[in-house]
Write a protein that holds these residues in place. Structure first.
Motif, PDB file in Angstrom:
ATOM      1  N   PRO A  54       0.825  -1.217   0.000  1.00  0.00           N
ATOM      2  CA  PRO A  54       0.000   0.000   0.000  1.00  0.00           C
ATOM      3  C   PRO A  54       0.857   1.264   0.000  1.00  0.00           C
ATOM      4  O   PRO A  54       1.933   1.309   0.602  1.00  0.00           O
ATOM      5  N   GLU A  55       0.359   2.265  -0.709  1.00  0.00           N
ATOM      6  CA  GLU A  55       0.985   3.584  -0.742  1.00  0.00           C
ATOM      7  C   GLU A  55      -0.073   4.614  -0.379  1.00  0.00           C
ATOM      8  O   GLU A  55      -1.278   4.381  -0.559  1.00  0.00           O
ATOM      9  N   LEU A  56       0.365   5.752   0.101  1.00  0.00           N
ATOM     10  CA  LEU A  56      -0.533   6.835   0.488  1.00  0.00           C
ATOM     11  C   LEU A  56      -1.552   7.107  -0.613  1.00  0.00           C
ATOM     12  O   LEU A  56      -1.184   7.276  -1.776  1.00  0.00           O
ATOM     13  N   GLY A  57      -2.823   7.091  -0.250  1.00  0.00           N
ATOM     14  CA  GLY A  57      -3.890   7.392  -1.193  1.00  0.00           C
ATOM     15  C   GLY A  57      -4.463   6.183  -1.907  1.00  0.00           C
ATOM     16  O   GLY A  57      -5.486   6.307  -2.585  1.00  0.00           O
ATOM     17  N   ASP A  58      -3.832   5.007  -1.765  1.00  0.00           N
ATOM     18  CA  ASP A  58      -4.391   3.795  -2.371  1.00  0.00           C
ATOM     19  C   ASP A  58      -5.718   3.465  -1.697  1.00  0.00           C
ATOM     20  O   ASP A  58      -5.921   3.754  -0.517  1.00  0.00           O
ATOM     21  N   THR A  59      -6.604   2.831  -2.447  1.00  0.00           N
ATOM     22  CA  THR A  59      -7.831   2.308  -1.865  1.00  0.00           C
ATOM     23  C   THR A  59      -7.556   0.873  -1.449  1.00  0.00           C
ATOM     24  O   THR A  59      -7.155   0.052  -2.266  1.00  0.00           O
ATOM     25  N   ILE A  60      -7.746   0.618  -0.173  1.00  0.00           N
ATOM     26  CA  ILE A  60      -7.486  -0.692   0.410  1.00  0.00           C
ATOM     27  C   ILE A  60      -8.803  -1.443   0.529  1.00  0.00           C
ATOM     28  O   ILE A  60      -9.806  -0.879   0.971  1.00  0.00           O
ATOM     29  N   PHE A  61      -8.782  -2.712   0.159  1.00  0.00           N
ATOM     30  CA  PHE A  61      -9.937  -3.591   0.320  1.00  0.00           C
ATOM     31  C   PHE A  61      -9.490  -4.734   1.224  1.00  0.00           C
ATOM     32  O   PHE A  61      -8.597  -5.500   0.858  1.00  0.00           O
ATOM     33  N   LEU A 109      -9.336   4.728   2.154  1.00  0.00           N
ATOM     34  CA  LEU A 109      -8.140   5.355   1.598  1.00  0.00           C
ATOM     35  C   LEU A 109      -7.000   5.205   2.584  1.00  0.00           C
ATOM     36  O   LEU A 109      -7.110   5.609   3.745  1.00  0.00           O
ATOM     37  N   PHE A 110      -5.911   4.644   2.130  1.00  0.00           N
ATOM     38  CA  PHE A 110      -4.764   4.381   2.989  1.00  0.00           C
ATOM     39  C   PHE A 110      -4.011   5.668   3.311  1.00  0.00           C
ATOM     40  O   PHE A 110      -3.734   6.482   2.441  1.00  0.00           O
ATOM     41  N   GLY A 111      -3.718   5.839   4.606  1.00  0.00           N
ATOM     42  CA  GLY A 111      -2.899   6.962   5.055  1.00  0.00           C
ATOM     43  C   GLY A 111      -3.675   8.204   5.438  1.00  0.00           C
ATOM     44  O   GLY A 111      -3.075   9.232   5.722  1.00  0.00           O
ATOM     45  N   TYR A 112      -4.995   8.129   5.472  1.00  0.00           N
ATOM     46  CA  TYR A 112      -5.805   9.301   5.782  1.00  0.00           C
ATOM     47  C   TYR A 112      -6.578   9.176   7.091  1.00  0.00           C
ATOM     48  O   TYR A 112      -7.501   9.938   7.346  1.00  0.00           O
ATOM     49  N   PHE A 150      -1.728   0.627  10.618  1.00  0.00           N
ATOM     50  CA  PHE A 150      -0.321   0.259  10.728  1.00  0.00           C
ATOM     51  C   PHE A 150      -0.110  -1.163  10.229  1.00  0.00           C
ATOM     52  O   PHE A 150       0.841  -1.445   9.501  1.00  0.00           O
ATOM     53  N   THR A 151      -1.004  -2.061  10.599  1.00  0.00           N
ATOM     54  CA  THR A 151      -0.884  -3.447  10.160  1.00  0.00           C
ATOM     55  C   THR A 151      -0.962  -3.531   8.636  1.00  0.00           C
ATOM     56  O   THR A 151      -0.152  -4.223   8.008  1.00  0.00           O
ATOM     57  N   ILE A 152      -1.897  -2.817   8.046  1.00  0.00           N
ATOM     58  CA  ILE A 152      -2.004  -2.796   6.577  1.00  0.00           C
ATOM     59  C   ILE A 152      -0.699  -2.314   5.964  1.00  0.00           C
ATOM     60  O   ILE A 152      -0.258  -2.821   4.933  1.00  0.00           O
ATOM     61  N   SER A 153      -0.029  -1.354   6.602  1.00  0.00           N
ATOM     62  CA  SER A 153       1.228  -0.817   6.058  1.00  0.00           C
ATOM     63  C   SER A 153       2.330  -1.866   5.991  1.00  0.00           C
ATOM     64  O   SER A 153       3.290  -1.719   5.236  1.00  0.00           O
ATOM     65  N   LYS A 154       2.201  -2.929   6.767  1.00  0.00           N
ATOM     66  CA  LYS A 154       3.207  -3.990   6.812  1.00  0.00           C
ATOM     67  C   LYS A 154       2.836  -5.176   5.908  1.00  0.00           C
ATOM     68  O   LYS A 154       3.607  -6.123   5.793  1.00  0.00           O
ATOM     69  N   MET A 155       1.654  -5.130   5.304  1.00  0.00           N
ATOM     70  CA  MET A 155       1.173  -6.257   4.510  1.00  0.00           C
ATOM     71  C   MET A 155       1.346  -5.992   3.016  1.00  0.00           C
ATOM     72  O   MET A 155       1.525  -4.853   2.593  1.00  0.00           O
ATOM     73  N   GLU A 156       1.243  -7.065   2.240  1.00  0.00           N
ATOM     74  CA  GLU A 156       1.206  -6.997   0.789  1.00  0.00           C
ATOM     75  C   GLU A 156      -0.154  -7.513   0.339  1.00  0.00           C
ATOM     76  O   GLU A 156      -0.802  -8.288   1.056  1.00  0.00           O
ATOM     77  N   GLU A 157      -0.583  -7.112  -0.845  1.00  0.00           N
ATOM     78  CA  GLU A 157      -1.838  -7.602  -1.392  1.00  0.00           C
ATOM     79  C   GLU A 157      -1.834  -9.124  -1.387  1.00  0.00           C
ATOM     80  O   GLU A 157      -0.870  -9.754  -1.834  1.00  0.00           O
ATOM     81  N   GLY A 158      -2.903  -9.711  -0.821  1.00  0.00           N
ATOM     82  CA  GLY A 158      -3.030 -11.161  -0.752  1.00  0.00           C
ATOM     83  C   GLY A 158      -2.595 -11.764   0.573  1.00  0.00           C
ATOM     84  O   GLY A 158      -2.870 -12.930   0.841  1.00  0.00           O
ATOM     85  N   ASP A 159      -1.900 -11.011   1.419  1.00  0.00           N
ATOM     86  CA  ASP A 159      -1.472 -11.518   2.723  1.00  0.00           C
ATOM     87  C   ASP A 159      -2.670 -11.714   3.643  1.00  0.00           C
ATOM     88  O   ASP A 159      -3.667 -10.991   3.569  1.00  0.00           O
ATOM     89  N   LEU A 190      -5.728  -8.855   3.232  1.00  0.00           N
ATOM     90  CA  LEU A 190      -5.604  -7.716   2.324  1.00  0.00           C
ATOM     91  C   LEU A 190      -5.974  -8.209   0.923  1.00  0.00           C
ATOM     92  O   LEU A 190      -5.148  -8.747   0.193  1.00  0.00           O
ATOM     93  N   VAL A 191      -7.235  -8.053   0.596  1.00  0.00           N
ATOM     94  CA  VAL A 191      -7.808  -8.612  -0.629  1.00  0.00           C
ATOM     95  C   VAL A 191      -7.241  -7.927  -1.873  1.00  0.00           C
ATOM     96  O   VAL A 191      -6.822  -8.582  -2.820  1.00  0.00           O
ATOM     97  N   ARG A 192      -7.226  -6.597  -1.841  1.00  0.00           N
ATOM     98  CA  ARG A 192      -6.797  -5.862  -3.035  1.00  0.00           C
ATOM     99  C   ARG A 192      -6.335  -4.473  -2.644  1.00  0.00           C
ATOM    100  O   ARG A 192      -6.846  -3.879  -1.700  1.00  0.00           O
ATOM    101  N   ILE A 193      -5.381  -3.962  -3.406  1.00  0.00           N
ATOM    102  CA  ILE A 193      -4.940  -2.575  -3.269  1.00  0.00           C
ATOM    103  C   ILE A 193      -5.273  -1.880  -4.580  1.00  0.00           C
ATOM    104  O   ILE A 193      -4.755  -2.260  -5.635  1.00  0.00           O
TER     105      ILE A 193
END
Length: 185
Positions: free
Chosen positions: A72-79, A118-121, A130-139, A171-174
């Motif tokens: 995830p990067e700032l402003g990405d939509t996290i699912f 929205l990630f980072g907002y 914070f946990t999402i920030s340490k994960m990758e899509e699919g984890d 983390l289903v999708r970024i």
């Protein structure tokens, strides 16, 4: 003399109030960290990878690593699919209908689908983000963290104040915004 006593009492309460914010924070953090350690002693979490931040007490246990390298990067939509629990293992919220039904918290008026934010907002609690920030899509991971990274002293429906929280997360999708996509310009 009575005025002096009232002033003295007010001054003591004023000083204690100034000191107690930091002291209460540290005392609550220590209590939460001990409660988390006790929980993990009684309820070990199987994992293929672990993260532990000693100063904050935040822990992450990965059950599955996707190795997608999509972070995830700032402003990405996290699912993300999630299940939130207390240290008693009582489920207080989930994005998964079957889990809601199994734990008698099903609400027919809400959609059961991955949470999108929205990630980072700051749209979700700090420990979750914070946990999402340490994960990758699919984890898939389980995180456990002190109350100060959740709802702190705020009482919520089904969540007592000062409750450390556990989240099982996928983390289903970024959703990335690409500047080369004409729809996003």
């Amino acid at each position: 003399m009575r005025k002096l006593s009232i002033v003295a009492v007010a001054l003591v309460f004023g000083l204690v109030g100034c000191i107690s914010d930091d002291a209460n924070y540290n005392v609550q953090l220590e209590r939460d960290m001990q409660a988390i350690e006790n929980y993990l002693q009684e309820n070990p979490i199987a994992s293929v990878k672990e993260f532990k931040d000693d100063p904050t007490g935040l822990r992450i246990f990965w059950q599955e690593l996707s190795e997608s390298e999509i972070e995830p990067e700032l402003g990405d939509t996290i699912f993300v699919n999630y299940t939130g629990k207390l240290l008693s293992n009582a489920v207080f919220d989930t994005s998964i209908e079957s889990v809601a039904r199994e734990n008698n918290i099903y609400d027919s008026s809400r959609p059961y689908q991955p949470l999108a934010f929205l990630f980072g907002y700051g749209q979700v609690i700090l420990g979750f983000e914070f946990t999402i920030s340490k994960m990758e899509e699919g984890d898939k991971a389980t995180t456990i963290f002190p109350s100060i990274f959740g709802y702190g002293t705020e009482e919520r429906p089904s969540i007592p104040r000062n409750s450390p929280l556990i989240y099982e997360m996928e983390l289903v999708r970024i959703g990335k915004i690409r500047t080369e996509d004409p729809e996003n310009i």
